[in-house]
Scaffold this active site. Structure first.
Site, PDB file in Angstrom:
ATOM      1  N   THR A   1      35.623  24.751  37.441  1.00  0.00           N
ATOM      2  CA  THR A   1      36.039  24.981  38.824  1.00  0.00           C
ATOM      3  C   THR A   1      35.615  26.375  39.254  1.00  0.00           C
ATOM      4  OG1 THR A   1      38.154  25.994  38.218  1.00  0.00           O
ATOM      5  CG2 THR A   1      38.117  23.598  38.506  1.00  0.00           C
ATOM      6  N   ASP A   2      35.549  26.571  40.567  1.00  0.00           N
ATOM      7  CA  ASP A   2      35.539  27.929  41.080  1.00  0.00           C
ATOM      8  C   ASP A   2      36.951  28.482  40.891  1.00  0.00           C
ATOM      9  OD1 ASP A   2      34.821  30.309  42.298  1.00  0.00           O
ATOM     10  OD2 ASP A   2      33.822  29.327  43.979  1.00  0.00           O
ATOM     11  N   TRP A   3      37.100  29.791  41.047  1.00  0.00           N
ATOM     12  CA  TRP A   3      38.366  30.444  40.719  1.00  0.00           C
ATOM     13  C   TRP A   3      39.473  29.975  41.679  1.00  0.00           C
ATOM     14  CZ3 TRP A   3      34.982  30.845  37.452  1.00  0.00           C
ATOM     15  CH2 TRP A   3      35.096  31.620  36.305  1.00  0.00           C
ATOM     16  N   LEU A   4      40.487  29.366  41.102  1.00  0.00           N
ATOM     17  CA  LEU A   4      41.610  28.788  41.832  1.00  0.00           C
ATOM     18  C   LEU A   4      41.171  27.603  42.692  1.00  0.00           C
ATOM     19  CD1 LEU A   4      43.477  32.070  42.861  1.00  0.00           C
ATOM     20  CD2 LEU A   4      43.794  30.663  40.804  1.00  0.00           C
ATOM     21  N   GLY A   5      40.076  26.979  42.297  1.00  0.00           N
ATOM     22  CA  GLY A   5      39.608  25.774  42.964  1.00  0.00           C
ATOM     23  C   GLY A   5      39.974  24.518  42.184  1.00  0.00           C
TER      24      GLY A   5
END
Length: 870
Positions: free
Chosen positions: A289-293
């Site tokens: 994931t992207d960060w906090l995605g």
């Protein structure tokens, strides 16, 4: 359920992807608009194809199988889940499996250098690399990036970026990629990946996919990120194209985007991850994931996600996660099959082996959290042990040479009336604009370059790096000539004198960046500034043009800008676009400005005359309430494709770039290499074997806290559970319609990394001779555009870039023979019904145009007629 539902609960699994197949061109055009109102849906795709069936990866997967087959549940979960925000030296890190020599895997930004570090190189940005049209420099910069990452102990460097594609000219992060064309992005990404991974670092291609705007990009507990609604053909022929080439280059990891695609979050979209990426494109690495995605637990696991970054749940620093201990719970209760977890971990470990990181690979020796030598080891914890966090290892080597070469070869000469450039060292110069100087608050004074002060070296956000030093244009010019008078201001001084021999050099810029920082009212996207120069730069140019008879404009910019207020003024003789040059901004510019080198950059996007020249659908969408439906109604017609279809003459076309010398492209020849005797490629070989494991649910004791004997760090994300023996399998889970554990047949268009290997057979080879016909040394770029025939029965852009090559530096009168190759895929369209790539048999009706830009193509080749000058 909401996307923050915890993993142990019945999951919500959103699986929306490409729109339904469209039978013909007329239906295609009408459906593109009607579906925009309806929203886009598509079928689920389960299960996740196992990795390991590609021969190039066989050895790495064999090693991984031996390790993963002996791992405990805790060790497996540890490698799939980040340890949490600020829970280690890197921007993200997984847990470890020390029994097998596998450390915490360190992941670190950015695509242009090591973010938040020291003694590293701040390279030119991706858009600058694209403007070089130089594959050798693309690779060299990638290798230098990989070497620096390895030297800092970074396992996974989060780049290159090939999404955004640049669909939205105001979009905040277009500058991180290589240009507004899928082929230019594809070559930039692939050569960067090869360079990075040659040093042993794992490259990350990102952001997958349809991520074209900063505002409203993310989902949270109170909002929903926008949905990029993309039809099947547009997805394949534009936005997926560079990702396919990155996979073909062997990229080790892929990062999903924040946004939804066709109403489903990218990180849990089963068709995109399972069906298109891992089946059709044959991706062998791991998906993060992207960060906090990360928005769900079971749903994302089943949809093909392999690693959660940075590991936190809906709200960071609460010490919870959708995975971590909750993934352990889901394995024990049967909601996530053990086989899926085994494949996640195998993909991660196999990639680690593939890049040779089991052999003398350094541990992190820096901290992304501080420049202090000592500090807390886990800054996100309330109480953290402390120690040495920065060893100040210098990894720059001689990479400043590569950085300067990239920045220099990107500089694009748009206009040069009366051959005003190059300047002579004894010319009387008056220099204007803060963009010629440094940041008045000090080097790196703005976190993640979140300001526009001094010369613009890069945009802002996570795609940046600290500058180890900065050579400003002011400094570089002053080193060359004593005849320069500097006015480092954006307000034209009233007391400046001008005589007929003076030349004004005006520096202006246009900035953008990532959404978590707002700069001068622009929340990443250029909402306030639009496509105009910042700090009243256009007024500065006009004021200089009113007073001086000769004006040179130097523009540092993140993307398209409008120049109409001054471009045709009589005294504006020359314009240089210097893009985003990094630390060697001044030296690279003076190399060109004073004629030590001829400019050889070409525009990686179109420069319009007006923002209204673009289709309305590519503007920034501002809708503060409810999910934004961002429907790509323009389809394939982005950038120059649109301008040609709409018959709009831009100010400067895609690919445009002048030189101090002149070139002639001549003696074209075309040769068939592989016969194109079928419309569709032959069937690919069957997939090879994949690792086999015992997929029985493991003993609950493998994730019991009681079996551990270490001091817990508060907020650190662990795989362990209290009383895991109480967890039972009920088998009553509301899986989505279409969920299955039975593997699907191999995708028709698949069969290798990047797709069916036959797609990449070279069909035609075109040779051209490029001769320097001028009086100065210089480099030229030959660009090849494909015109597909109407016999394919689809509405297709008139011209599409498919290949380019750059000469070495040629002396006056010197020639070089360039070879430009075209593959089956280059001549194909995506058939949405058959779900495969369709080409005109025997290349009938195909025209191959070769020249200096999309608007300057003096040579055309056909299969039957050979090549001729137009």
């Amino acid at each position: 359920m909401a996307p923050w539902t915890r993993l142990a609960l019945v999951p919500l699994i959103a699986q929306v992807v490409v729109a339904s197949p469209m039978p013909d061109a007329n239906h295609e055009a009408s459906q593109l608009n009607t579906r925009a109102a309806e929203g886009y849906d598509s079928p689920p795709y389960y299960p996740t194809p196992d990795g390991g069936w590609v021969s190039d990866w066989a050895e790495a997967y064999e090693k991984a199988q031996q390790v993963v087959g002996n791992m405990t549940l805790a060790e497996k979960v540890n490698l799939t889940t980040g340890t949490g925000f600020f829970m280690g030296p890197c921007v993200g890190q997984t847990g470890s499996a020390p029994r097998f020599g596998i450390p915490n895997i360190c992941l670190q930004d950015s695509p242009l250098g090591i973010r938040n570090s020291d003694h590293n190189t701040a390279f030119p940005a991706g858009i600058t690399v694209g403007a070089t049209f130089n594959k050798n420099l693309m690779y060299a910069r990638g290798r230098a990036l990989g070497q620096e990452s390895r030297g800092k102990g970074i396992n996974v460097q989060l780049g290159p970026a090939v999404g955004p594609l640049g669909r939205k000219p105001r979009g905040g992060r277009g500058w991180e990629g290589f240009g507004a064309d899928p082929t230019l992005q594809a070559f930039g990404g692939a050569y960067t990946i090869k360079g990075m991974q040659s040093a042993g670092v794992i490259a990350t291609i990102k952001h997958f996919i349809g991520y074209e705007q900063e505002m409203y990009r993310m989902s949270s507990i109170i909002t929903k990120g926008y949905s990029s609604n993309i039809d099947d053909r547009t997805l394949h022929e534009l936005y997926l194209w560079p990702f396919a080439e990155g996979v073909r280059a062997g990229v080790g990891s892929l990062m999903t985007s924040y946004n939804d695609i066709n109403s489903s979050a990218a990180s849990q979209n089963s068709k995109l991850l399972n069906g298109i990426l891992k089946d059709e494109l044959g991706f062998q690495g791991f998906v993060m994931t992207d960060w906090l995605g990360h928005y769900s637990g079971v749903g994302s696991a089943l949809a093909g996600l392999d690693m959660a970054m940075p590991g936190d749940g809906a709200v960071p620093l609460f010490g919870d996660s959708y995975w971590g201990s909750e993934l352990s719970r889901s394995i024990l209760n049967g909601s996530v099959p053990v086989g899926r977890l085994n494949d996640m971990v195998t993909r991660i470990v196999a990639t680690w082996y593939k890049m040779g990181q089991d052999k003398d690979y350094p541990l992190p020796n820096f901290s992304t959290n501080t420049l202090d030598e000592t500090g807390p080891l886990y800054p996100g914890a309330l109480f953290s042990p402390s120690g040495v966090v920065n060893q100040y290892v210098n990894v720059q080597g001689n990479h400043n040479i590569t950085a300067r070469a990239v920045a220099r070869e990107a500089i694009t000469l748009l206009k040069n009336e009366d051959d005003l450039l190059p300047l002579r060292r004894n010319d009387s110069l008056k220099i204007f604009g803060t963009d010629a100087g440094g940041n008045s608050d000090g080097l790196n004074s703005c976190s993640d370059q979140g300001c526009d002060k001094g010369v613009l070296t890069m945009g802002w956000g996570s795609g940046t790096a600290r500058l180890p030093y900065l050579i400003t244009p002011q400094e570089a010019i002053a080193n060359i000539t004593k005849n320069a008078e500097f006015h480092i201001t954006d307000s034209f001084p009233s007391d400046v004198s001008a005589n007929s021999n003076d030349i004004a050099v005006v520096f202006i810029n246009a900035d953008s960046g990532e959404n978590y920082i707002t700069v001068e009212g622009n929340p990443g996207d250029r909402t306030e500034a639009g496509l105009y120069a910042w700090h009243s730069g256009d007024d500065l140019v006009k004021a200089a043009a009113e007073k001086f008879s000769s004006v040179v404009v130097v523009y540092h910019t993140v993307g398209p800008v409008i120049m109409e207020e001054w471009i045709d003024l009589e005294s504006v003789k020359a314009v240089l676009v210097a893009h985003l040059p990094g630390q060697e901004a001044g030296n690279s510019l003076t190399d060109i400005l004073f004629g030590d080198y001829s400019p050889s950059g070409h525009m990686p996007y179109t420069i319009p005359k007006s923002e209204s020249d673009y289709p309305e659908s590519v503007s920034i969408i501002n809708q503060p309430f409810g999910q934004i439906q961002d429907t790509f109604t323009e389809g394939l017609y982005v950038d120059y494709r649109h301008f040609m279809k709409a018959n709009i003459t831009p100010r400067y076309p895609f690919g445009h770039g002048l030189s101090y010398t002149t070139f002639n492209i001549s003696s074209p020849t075309i040769n068939e290499v592989t016969a194109l005797n079928t419309a569709y490629p032959p069937a690919a070989p069957s997939k090879g074997a994949t690792p086999v494991y015992d997929d029985a649910i493991p003993a609950a004791s493998e994730v019991a806290w009681s079996s551990t004997s270490f001091t817990r760090i508060w907020r650190y994300l662990y795989p362990y559970l209290d009383n895991p023996e109480s967890i039972t399998t009920s088998g009553e889970y509301a899986y989505p319609d279409g969920y299955s554990t039975t593997p699907k047949p191999q995708a028709r268009a698949g069969g290798g990394q990047g797709g069916n290997p036959a797609l990449f057979d070279i069909v035609y080879s075109i040779k051209v001779q490029v001769t320097n016909t001028g009086s100065r040394r210089g480099k030229a770029v030959a660009q090849l555009y494909v015109e597909l025939p109407s016999s394919l029965g689809l509405d297709t852009p008139e011209l599409q870039l498919r290949q380019f090559e750059k000469t070495k530096e040629l002396a006056p009168g010197q020639s070089e023979l360039l070879t430009l190759t075209v593959t089956r895929k280059d001549l194909s369209v995506w058939d949405v019904v058959i779900q495969d790539w369709k080409a005109p048999i025997n290349g009938e009706g195909v025209k191959l145009w070769i020249g200096n830009s999309v608007a300057d193509l003096p040579i055309v080749c056909t299969v039957d007629g050979g090549c001729s000058s137009v």
